[in-house]
Scaffold this motif. Structure first.
Motif, PDB file in Angstrom:
ATOM      1  N   MET A   1       0.837  -1.179   0.000  1.00 32.64           N
ATOM      2  CA  MET A   1       0.000   0.000   0.000  1.00 32.64           C
ATOM      3  C   MET A   1       0.883   1.243   0.000  1.00 32.64           C
ATOM      4  O   MET A   1       1.871   1.312   0.710  1.00 32.64           O
ATOM      5  N   ARG A   2       0.480   2.215  -0.801  1.00 36.14           N
ATOM      6  CA  ARG A   2       1.259   3.437  -0.918  1.00 36.14           C
ATOM      7  C   ARG A   2       0.982   4.377   0.251  1.00 36.14           C
ATOM      8  O   ARG A   2      -0.112   4.440   0.768  1.00 36.14           O
ATOM      9  N   LYS A   3       2.018   5.103   0.610  1.00 38.39           N
ATOM     10  CA  LYS A   3       1.871   6.112   1.649  1.00 38.39           C
ATOM     11  C   LYS A   3       1.151   7.325   1.046  1.00 38.39           C
ATOM     12  O   LYS A   3       1.486   7.791  -0.029  1.00 38.39           O
ATOM     13  N   ILE A   4       0.173   7.818   1.758  1.00 36.11           N
ATOM     14  CA  ILE A   4      -0.580   8.971   1.288  1.00 36.11           C
ATOM     15  C   ILE A   4       0.105  10.240   1.785  1.00 36.11           C
ATOM     16  O   ILE A   4       0.262  10.444   2.984  1.00 36.11           O
ATOM     17  N   ASN A   5       0.528  11.065   0.846  1.00 33.65           N
ATOM     18  CA  ASN A   5       1.168  12.333   1.182  1.00 33.65           C
ATOM     19  C   ASN A   5       0.116  13.426   1.244  1.00 33.65           C
ATOM     20  O   ASN A   5      -0.804  13.448   0.446  1.00 33.65           O
ATOM     21  N   GLN A   6       0.281  14.329   2.180  1.00 30.41           N
ATOM     22  CA  GLN A   6      -0.613  15.476   2.255  1.00 30.41           C
ATOM     23  C   GLN A   6      -0.260  16.419   1.113  1.00 30.41           C
ATOM     24  O   GLN A   6       0.893  16.784   0.941  1.00 30.41           O
TER      25      GLN A   6
ATOM     26  N   TYR B   1      -2.259   8.596  -4.639  1.00 32.28           N
ATOM     27  CA  TYR B   1      -2.973   7.324  -4.790  1.00 32.28           C
ATOM     28  C   TYR B   1      -2.725   6.745  -6.170  1.00 32.28           C
ATOM     29  O   TYR B   1      -2.171   7.403  -7.056  1.00 32.28           O
ATOM     30  N   GLN B   2      -3.129   5.503  -6.346  1.00 32.02           N
ATOM     31  CA  GLN B   2      -2.905   4.809  -7.603  1.00 32.02           C
ATOM     32  C   GLN B   2      -3.947   5.212  -8.640  1.00 32.02           C
ATOM     33  O   GLN B   2      -4.972   5.818  -8.326  1.00 32.02           O
ATOM     34  N   THR B   3      -3.683   4.829  -9.880  1.00 35.38           N
ATOM     35  CA  THR B   3      -4.543   5.232 -10.989  1.00 35.38           C
ATOM     36  C   THR B   3      -5.956   4.684 -10.841  1.00 35.38           C
ATOM     37  O   THR B   3      -6.928   5.383 -11.167  1.00 35.38           O
ATOM     38  N   GLY B   4      -6.109   3.486 -10.332  1.00 39.99           N
ATOM     39  CA  GLY B   4      -7.455   2.936 -10.111  1.00 39.99           C
ATOM     40  C   GLY B   4      -8.261   3.804  -9.151  1.00 39.99           C
ATOM     41  O   GLY B   4      -9.442   4.093  -9.383  1.00 39.99           O
ATOM     42  N   ALA B   5      -7.615   4.248  -8.091  1.00 37.61           N
ATOM     43  CA  ALA B   5      -8.285   5.131  -7.130  1.00 37.61           C
ATOM     44  C   ALA B   5      -8.584   6.486  -7.771  1.00 37.61           C
ATOM     45  O   ALA B   5      -9.628   7.088  -7.500  1.00 37.61           O
ATOM     46  N   TYR B   6      -7.697   6.959  -8.618  1.00 42.04           N
ATOM     47  CA  TYR B   6      -7.914   8.226  -9.334  1.00 42.04           C
ATOM     48  C   TYR B   6      -9.205   8.143 -10.156  1.00 42.04           C
ATOM     49  O   TYR B   6     -10.054   9.024 -10.074  1.00 42.04           O
ATOM     50  N   PHE B   7      -9.337   7.083 -10.947  1.00 43.99           N
ATOM     51  CA  PHE B   7     -10.538   6.940 -11.780  1.00 43.99           C
ATOM     52  C   PHE B   7     -11.797   6.758 -10.930  1.00 43.99           C
ATOM     53  O   PHE B   7     -12.857   7.294 -11.254  1.00 43.99           O
ATOM     54  N   LYS B   8     -11.680   6.014  -9.841  1.00 46.35           N
ATOM     55  CA  LYS B   8     -12.840   5.837  -8.962  1.00 46.35           C
ATOM     56  C   LYS B   8     -13.284   7.175  -8.374  1.00 46.35           C
ATOM     57  O   LYS B   8     -14.478   7.493  -8.366  1.00 46.35           O
ATOM     58  N   LYS B   9     -12.317   7.965  -7.902  1.00 47.04           N
ATOM     59  CA  LYS B   9     -12.650   9.282  -7.337  1.00 47.04           C
ATOM     60  C   LYS B   9     -13.285  10.184  -8.388  1.00 47.04           C
ATOM     61  O   LYS B   9     -14.262  10.884  -8.115  1.00 47.04           O
TER      62      LYS B   9
ATOM     63  N   LEU C   1      -9.265  11.454 -18.646  1.00 43.01           N
ATOM     64  CA  LEU C   1      -8.670  10.289 -19.306  1.00 43.01           C
ATOM     65  C   LEU C   1      -7.230  10.556 -19.741  1.00 43.01           C
ATOM     66  O   LEU C   1      -6.427   9.626 -19.810  1.00 43.01           O
ATOM     67  N   CYS C   2      -6.890  11.798 -20.041  1.00 42.92           N
ATOM     68  CA  CYS C   2      -5.535  12.147 -20.480  1.00 42.92           C
ATOM     69  C   CYS C   2      -4.553  12.312 -19.323  1.00 42.92           C
ATOM     70  O   CYS C   2      -3.348  12.092 -19.492  1.00 42.92           O
ATOM     71  N   ILE C   3      -5.035  12.688 -18.175  1.00 38.59           N
ATOM     72  CA  ILE C   3      -4.143  13.004 -17.051  1.00 38.59           C
ATOM     73  C   ILE C   3      -3.222  11.841 -16.656  1.00 38.59           C
ATOM     74  O   ILE C   3      -2.047  12.088 -16.389  1.00 38.59           O
ATOM     75  N   PRO C   4      -3.671  10.582 -16.620  1.00 44.46           N
ATOM     76  CA  PRO C   4      -2.720   9.519 -16.266  1.00 44.46           C
ATOM     77  C   PRO C   4      -1.514   9.448 -17.212  1.00 44.46           C
ATOM     78  O   PRO C   4      -0.395   9.213 -16.759  1.00 44.46           O
ATOM     79  N   VAL C   5      -1.730   9.698 -18.493  1.00 46.27           N
ATOM     80  CA  VAL C   5      -0.608   9.685 -19.442  1.00 46.27           C
ATOM     81  C   VAL C   5       0.246  10.939 -19.263  1.00 46.27           C
ATOM     82  O   VAL C   5       1.471  10.858 -19.185  1.00 46.27           O
TER      83      VAL C   5
END
Length: 182
Positions: free
Chosen positions: A1-6, A74-82, A141-145
């Motif tokens: 699990m990634r550390k969440i940075n403020q 956060y990871q890309t999956g969480a990005y799309f979910k949010k 959709l473009c932001i991850p790239v």
């Protein structure tokens, strides 16, 4: 699990958001859709529209600026979910509510079909004021790239220059020369 940075907070972005919100409210209350009349009221409306027009593009820029470093939080999956929960789900819900209301009130005719549903959402036919969701979703959709390219300034500069030429210079040149373009 990634550390969440403020995430660092930028006060000027808050100011831009407030000013952009006010401008959007002014534009929505402005009734610029009224047909042209050679009156001082129409000129005042055009003045407000011109002064406030910057707001919507700035909202897009703020979204890009605040999401560009999402990988640090956060990871890309969480990005799309949010993104889906914050914008996609409300867009779908309110589009369907508008569809039901407008059909029930006789303001719109809708024949359920695959093409009708695609048109409903991609062309915002149930509520035209939702036009901004489509480019916003494309940006999401473009932001991850693009976020992967943030350390490659030359590639980003090249892509920005090509986009400017394709979407700003080329249409103006075609219009000036009387050449049709799609």
């Amino acid at each position: 699990m990634r550390k969440i940075n403020q995430k660092e907070h930028y006060f000027y972005i808050d100011i831009l958001r407030i000013l952009a919100c006010l401008c959007v409210i002014y534009m929505q209350c402005n009734r610029i859709a009224d047909p042209y009349t050679d009156t001082s009221v129409y000129r005042q409306r055009m003045f407000v529209e011109t002064i406030a027009y910057w707001a919507v593009p700035v909202f897009f820029m703020i979204s890009g600026a605040t999401l560009f470093d999402y990988r640090e939080r956060y990871q890309t999956g969480a990005y799309f979910k949010k993104r889906f929960l914050k914008t996609g789900l409300p867009f779908i819900t309110w589009t369907l509510i508008n569809l039901v209301l407008k059909v029930a009130l006789g303001q719109m005719e809708f024949r359920p079909s695959l093409s009708g549903m695609i048109d409903l959402f991609t062309n915002t036919t149930a509520e035209q004021v939702y036009w901004f969701f489509i480019p916003l979703f494309m940006m999401y959709l473009c932001i991850p790239v693009l976020s992967l390219l943030k350390d490659y300034k030359q590639i980003l500069a090249y892509m920005t220059a090509m986009a400017f030429l394709a979407y700003s210079v080329y249409p103006v040149c075609c219009t000036f020369l009387g050449i049709s373009f799609n």
